[in-house]
Design an enzyme around this catalytic site. Structure first.
Site, PDB file in Angstrom:
ATOM      1  CG  ASP A 169      -1.838   1.103   1.386  1.00 40.89           C
ATOM      2  OD1 ASP A 169      -2.069   1.797   0.399  1.00 40.89           O
ATOM      3  OD2 ASP A 169      -2.342   1.343   2.500  1.00 40.89           O
ATOM      4  N   GLY A 228       4.013   0.942   1.365  1.00 42.37           N
ATOM      5  CA  GLY A 228       5.335   0.342   1.240  1.00 42.37           C
ATOM      6  C   GLY A 228       6.112   0.220   2.538  1.00 42.37           C
TER       7      GLY A 228
END
Ligand code: IMP
Ligand code: MG
Length: 195
Positions: free
Chosen positions: A96, A98
């Site tokens: 999402d 990271g």
């Protein structure tokens, strides 16, 4: 609930990813990021087996960030296998922002892994080109929260065999409709497992 990727689409993506992985790696210690990745890992692992990738060991690491649809602090649990001097392949459900995958990579390097490769089934468009993931599945074109195929909202919906988006209004009415196309047939164009 709106279905985004069907079970058949997901399974064919997993097969495709296994082929890509095998083209670059002979084998690795495979690490699943819990809990969300367990369903994808189970399918991908068998596709990897079919293409002759050798799983040297299988481990899991718990990474938890999300509480509900808004973010929370990242916590990474203890890894249950030895990765010192090993080539590692991390399997993640969704990248999402990271942070989770960055955290897991750092942890594995700190534990002595020599190479850390990442395969993720879903990536948000904002991280698609960030170089965080070596083997990328589906690119999500918007920021809608997704559930199913291991992905949850507050522990729910992991059992859905497909991936669906949750509309804010419809959070409570997500369920399979009793007519799930659980697909056990190998598509004609795929030769199935050659082993
Ligand atoms: P990141 O650290 O922002 O990349 O978040 C990744 C983690 O958040 C994933 O491992 C998931 O567990 C969770 N996550 C992010 N987006 C979603 C979503 O849309 N549905 C379910 N879980 C999500
Ligand atoms: Mg996860």
């Amino acid at each position: 609930m709106k279905e985004l990727f069907s079970e058949v689409e997901i399974l064919s993506q997993a097969e495709h990813l296994a082929g890509q992985i095998r083209a670059r790696m002979d084998g690795a210690v495979v690490i699943g990021v819990l809990k969300g990745s367990f369903v994808f890992l189970a399918d991908l692992l068998r596709d990897l087996g079919c293409v002759g990738f050798v799983v040297e060991d299988l481990g899991f690491v718990r990474a938890k960030r999300y509480r509900g649809v808004s973010g929370g602090e990242l916590r990474i649990g203890r890894l249950d296998v030895d990765v010192r001097d090993k080539v590692v392949l991390v399997i993640e459900d969704i990248v999402d922002r990271g942070e989770t995958i960055r955290g897991v990579k750092e942890e594995l390097k700190a534990l002595g892994a020599v190479e850390v490769w990442v395969c993720a089934l879903l990536l948000r468009h904002s991280v698609w080109d960030k170089g965080l993931v070596d083997f990328r599945g589906f690119r999500l074109t918007d920021d809608k929260f997704v559930v199913g195929y291991g992905l949850d909202l507050d522990g729910k919906y992991r059992e859905l065999p497909f991936i669906a988006t949750l509309e804010k209004e419809g959070l409570s009415d997500v369920q399979a409709d009793g007519d799930c196309p659980r697909n056990r047939e190998i598509p004609a164009e795929s030769g199935g497992c050659a082993l």
